[in-house]
Design a protein around this motif. Sequence first.
Motif, mmCIF file in Angstrom:
data_model
loop_
_atom_site.group_PDB
_atom_site.id
_atom_site.type_symbol
_atom_site.label_atom_id
_atom_site.label_comp_id
_atom_site.label_asym_id
_atom_site.label_seq_id
_atom_site.Cartn_x
_atom_site.Cartn_y
_atom_site.Cartn_z
ATOM 1 N N ILE A 22 17.761 1.714 -36.201
ATOM 2 C CA ILE A 22 17.842 0.628 -35.188
ATOM 3 C C ILE A 22 17.251 1.263 -33.758
ATOM 4 N N LEU A 23 17.559 2.697 -33.633
ATOM 5 C CA LEU A 23 17.128 3.300 -32.450
ATOM 6 C C LEU A 23 15.575 3.226 -32.280
ATOM 7 N N GLY A 24 15.049 3.550 -33.613
ATOM 8 C CA GLY A 24 13.644 3.844 -33.682
ATOM 9 C C GLY A 24 12.830 2.510 -33.454
ATOM 10 N N LEU A 25 13.625 1.304 -33.870
ATOM 11 C CA LEU A 25 12.802 0.192 -33.191
ATOM 12 C C LEU A 25 12.934 -0.317 -32.020
ATOM 13 N N ILE A 26 13.910 0.274 -31.225
ATOM 14 C CA ILE A 26 13.992 0.301 -29.819
ATOM 15 C C ILE A 26 12.879 1.148 -29.001
ATOM 16 N N VAL A 27 12.801 2.275 -29.611
ATOM 17 C CA VAL A 27 11.787 3.250 -29.062
ATOM 18 C C VAL A 27 10.441 2.675 -29.320
ATOM 19 N N VAL A 28 10.304 2.120 -30.510
ATOM 20 C CA VAL A 28 8.824 1.620 -30.735
ATOM 21 C C VAL A 28 8.385 0.471 -29.824
ATOM 22 N N TYR A 29 9.387 -0.195 -29.641
ATOM 23 C CA TYR A 29 9.095 -1.419 -28.620
ATOM 24 C C TYR A 29 8.829 -0.900 -27.225
ATOM 25 N N SER A 30 9.916 0.279 -26.775
ATOM 26 C CA SER A 30 9.498 0.626 -25.176
ATOM 27 C C SER A 30 8.304 1.369 -25.317
ATOM 28 N N THR A 31 7.893 2.144 -26.237
ATOM 29 C CA THR A 31 6.497 2.928 -26.097
ATOM 30 C C THR A 31 5.296 2.234 -26.445
ATOM 31 N N VAL A 291 6.089 10.884 -29.261
ATOM 32 C CA VAL A 291 7.115 10.023 -29.104
ATOM 33 C C VAL A 291 8.197 10.450 -28.473
ATOM 34 N N PHE A 292 8.806 11.766 -28.845
ATOM 35 C CA PHE A 292 9.920 12.354 -28.440
ATOM 36 C C PHE A 292 9.661 12.893 -26.844
ATOM 37 N N SER A 293 8.580 13.021 -26.311
ATOM 38 C CA SER A 293 8.472 13.243 -25.063
ATOM 39 C C SER A 293 9.016 12.300 -24.122
ATOM 40 N N ILE A 294 8.412 10.986 -24.705
ATOM 41 C CA ILE A 294 8.917 9.733 -24.014
ATOM 42 C C ILE A 294 10.434 9.601 -24.240
ATOM 43 N N PHE A 365 11.766 8.568 -37.942
ATOM 44 C CA PHE A 365 12.800 7.474 -37.539
ATOM 45 C C PHE A 365 12.267 6.827 -36.365
ATOM 46 N N LEU A 366 11.575 7.542 -35.055
ATOM 47 C CA LEU A 366 11.455 7.210 -34.058
ATOM 48 C C LEU A 366 10.193 6.693 -33.851
#
Length: 407
Positions: A22-31, A291-294, A365-366
């Motif tokens: 779920i956190l991955g979906l949020i991060v994908v949308y954010s990035t 992605v983890f930098s973001i 996942f992210l």
Amino acid sequence: MKISKRHLLNYSILIPYLLLSILGLIVVYSTTSATLIQEGKSALQLARNQGMFWGVSLVLIALIYKLKLGFLRNERLIFIVMFVEMILLALARLIGTPVNGAYGWISVGPVTIQPAEYLKIIIIWYLAHRFSKQQDEIAVYDFQVLTQNQWLPRAFNDWRFVLLVLIGSLGIFPDLGNATILVLVSLLMYTVSGIAYRWFSTILALLAGSSMLVLSVIRFVGVEKFSQIPVFGYVAKRFSAFFNPFNDLAGAGHQLANSYYAMVNGGWFGLGLGNSIEKRGYLPEAHTDFVFSIVIEEFGFVGASMILALLFFLILRIILVGIRAKDPFNSMVAIGVGGMILVQVFVNIGGISGLIPSTGVTFPFLSQGGNSLLVLSVAIAFVLNIDASEKRAKLIREYEGQTSVTL
């Protein structure tokens, strides 16, 4: 004695998996949302695609969990899966569209398949099956059983030949990032196959030493000369950035330097979800490799550390299933899955922080990538099935023991 599997589900693995997904979906949308809006597309496009893969993943987890564990030991099934994988790898190279100079993706309508991702779980599955059949011999003859010369005429039965074909095929894409992960995972599977524990430290030392030697040779020879090698030319800029990203901020060092800027921007508590500066065109691959930098920029080092803690908890619980398993096959699969995720985390964070050359490996996942999420989900399903089967076997043993004592 009949025991329902639904009562044996390991929630200490399932819940962290669900939270990270779920956190991955949020991060994908954010990035991805800002870039998609600039391109005139829907801000939800890539997050929606990721969600579709997750939906399929949940269905697969449910199906795999309900299956009897014996299906994983079916040698014919393993052969069929590996054969299909080889066909997909060949198609990815022949008809695939190159991305950043590398092949490896097959587009089928709106869906993109990346066969190299599936090799991770396939190799773990194959090696666990292969090594588990030789436990008696390994107990007596140690590693010598696994290094006997079997190249011909039984080439397919030689695990070294199989790995050479599968991992070596990634060199023609080229996909050195996934090849590195597969080599490390294969070495891990070899060390947990039942051979003496001293070989783990020996292999680890040889791996570290050879890596330092290769980096020293490249630095001595020069990145420019190294780039003239046809297969490895495209990764030369990554080595150049590794040695000093600030020498060429507009070229080779652009990604790594902006990765540093993103992490510094985040500070302790971050700029807030969606407020990253670097993802707005400054840091390429902000939704995949970096992605983890973001994540650090938006959540800060405190938030990123909490995410890592959750991920490491999941990894430890998976490895614990392998340690507790009585069956060698079950043990090797679980430890292999935990090791695969751990290696991928190490390689990704090492790349974005400059500890090792960037390899283009996604963060579990992210990162945006449906194939990666699907593979991780199938791997989690294998472990959940194994854990439930081991618990059931233990309960049956205890029940039969109590019955025999009563009689």
